[in-house]
Design a protein around this motif. Structure first.
Motif, PDB file in Angstrom:
ATOM      1  N   GLU A   1       0.840  -1.057  -0.052  1.00 19.65           N
ATOM      2  CA  GLU A   1      -0.038   0.057  -0.129  1.00 19.65           C
ATOM      3  C   GLU A   1       0.835   1.306   0.011  1.00 19.65           C
ATOM      4  N   VAL A   2       0.533   2.132  -0.757  1.00 20.40           N
ATOM      5  CA  VAL A   2       1.164   3.390  -0.911  1.00 20.40           C
ATOM      6  C   VAL A   2       0.779   4.445   0.344  1.00 20.40           C
ATOM      7  N   THR A   3       1.826   4.812   1.065  1.00 15.63           N
ATOM      8  CA  THR A   3       1.981   5.738   2.333  1.00 15.63           C
ATOM      9  C   THR A   3       1.978   7.388   1.597  1.00 15.63           C
ATOM     10  N   THR A   4       0.972   8.191   2.090  1.00 14.65           N
ATOM     11  CA  THR A   4       1.294   9.421   1.604  1.00 14.65           C
ATOM     12  C   THR A   4       1.447  10.294   2.848  1.00 14.65           C
ATOM     13  N   ALA A   5       2.350  11.334   2.685  1.00 14.52           N
ATOM     14  CA  ALA A   5       2.579  12.131   3.771  1.00 14.52           C
ATOM     15  C   ALA A   5       3.064  13.554   3.289  1.00 14.52           C
TER      16      ALA A   5
ATOM     17  N   THR B   1       1.340  11.942   8.085  1.00 13.47           N
ATOM     18  CA  THR B   1       1.221  10.830   7.179  1.00 13.47           C
ATOM     19  C   THR B   1      -0.635  10.903   7.199  1.00 13.47           C
ATOM     20  N   GLU B   2      -1.020  10.441   6.346  1.00 10.71           N
ATOM     21  CA  GLU B   2      -2.587  10.357   6.135  1.00 10.71           C
ATOM     22  C   GLU B   2      -3.062   9.366   6.891  1.00 10.71           C
ATOM     23  N   ASP B   3      -2.274   8.570   7.675  1.00  9.66           N
ATOM     24  CA  ASP B   3      -2.749   7.642   8.677  1.00  9.66           C
ATOM     25  C   ASP B   3      -2.706   8.091   9.954  1.00  9.66           C
TER      26      ASP B   3
ATOM     27  N   ARG C   1       0.148   9.535  12.012  1.00  9.71           N
ATOM     28  CA  ARG C   1       1.520   9.658  12.149  1.00  9.71           C
ATOM     29  C   ARG C   1       1.772  11.038  12.070  1.00  9.71           C
TER      30      ARG C   1
ATOM     31  N   VAL D   1       9.465   6.829   9.014  1.00 13.29           N
ATOM     32  CA  VAL D   1       8.352   6.208   8.305  1.00 13.29           C
ATOM     33  C   VAL D   1       8.932   5.102   7.360  1.00 13.29           C
TER      34      VAL D   1
ATOM     35  N   THR E   1       7.935   2.532   5.431  1.00 11.53           N
ATOM     36  CA  THR E   1       6.641   1.952   4.834  1.00 11.53           C
ATOM     37  C   THR E   1       6.885   0.362   4.323  1.00 11.53           C
TER      38      THR E   1
ATOM     39  N   LEU F   1       6.162   5.438  -0.870  1.00 12.32           N
ATOM     40  CA  LEU F   1       6.001   6.697  -0.189  1.00 12.32           C
ATOM     41  C   LEU F   1       5.625   7.842  -1.023  1.00 12.32           C
TER      42      LEU F   1
END
Length: 153
Positions: free
Chosen positions: A4-8, A27-29, A31, A57, A59, A63
């Motif tokens: 999964e892509v992590t976006t920050a 981050t979108e989640d 953090r 991070v 991931t 990212l």
């Protein structure tokens, strides 16, 4: 299976240039990380936010780093290879500023799938607004600490 892509989002702030500064990443989640600096520039704080994000991070997957800094985008998508070819000198033959942070970030990018994405700052971009608020708050706290030190408190 694709990771999964992590976006920050990252941002930097400087009260004066140079002056007390702050950096932040979000981050979108949910953090986040942020801190201040006694004396810095806006570009150094923008870079520091990216570095701290990359260090914090891991991931294991792609990212996406969203930033409102044209400087950060330019360094890592256009200029760095040319600067290296010129011995870390700009097109006008001046030494590249912030080489220490740029090199640390470049090392942290090695082997990772990272994309830089330009976003419009101070607009409706939720992650950028949060990073901006955290960075500015960290810069304000750094300024207050300096004022207390000057007063001997």
């Amino acid at each position: 299976m694709n990771p999964e892509v992590t976006t920050a989002a990252t941002d930097g702030s400087s009260l004066g240039n140079p002056g007390p500064g702050g950096w932040a990443w979000v981050t979108e989640d949910g953090r986040e990380g942020f801190a201040g600096a006694r004396r810095s520039t806006n570009n150094r704080m923008e870079l520091r936010a990216v570095l701290e994000l990359l260090l914090a991070v891991d991931t294991g997957g792609p990212l996406v780093v969203q930033t409102d800094s044209a400087y950060v985008i330019g360094v890592f998508t256009e200029w760095l290879a040319r600067w290296r070819a010129r011995g870390m000198r700009t097109a006008s033959n001046k030494p590249v500023e912030n080489v220490d942070l740029i090199e640390l970030i470049d090392r942290a990018l090695q082997g990772r799938d990272v994309t830089f994405e330009k976003v419009l700052g101070h607009s409706t971009h939720v992650l950028n607004n949060r990073a901006d608020a955290l960075a500015h708050g960290a810069a304000q706290r750094a300024k207050q600490r300096l004022a207390r030190e000057v007063l001997g408190q």
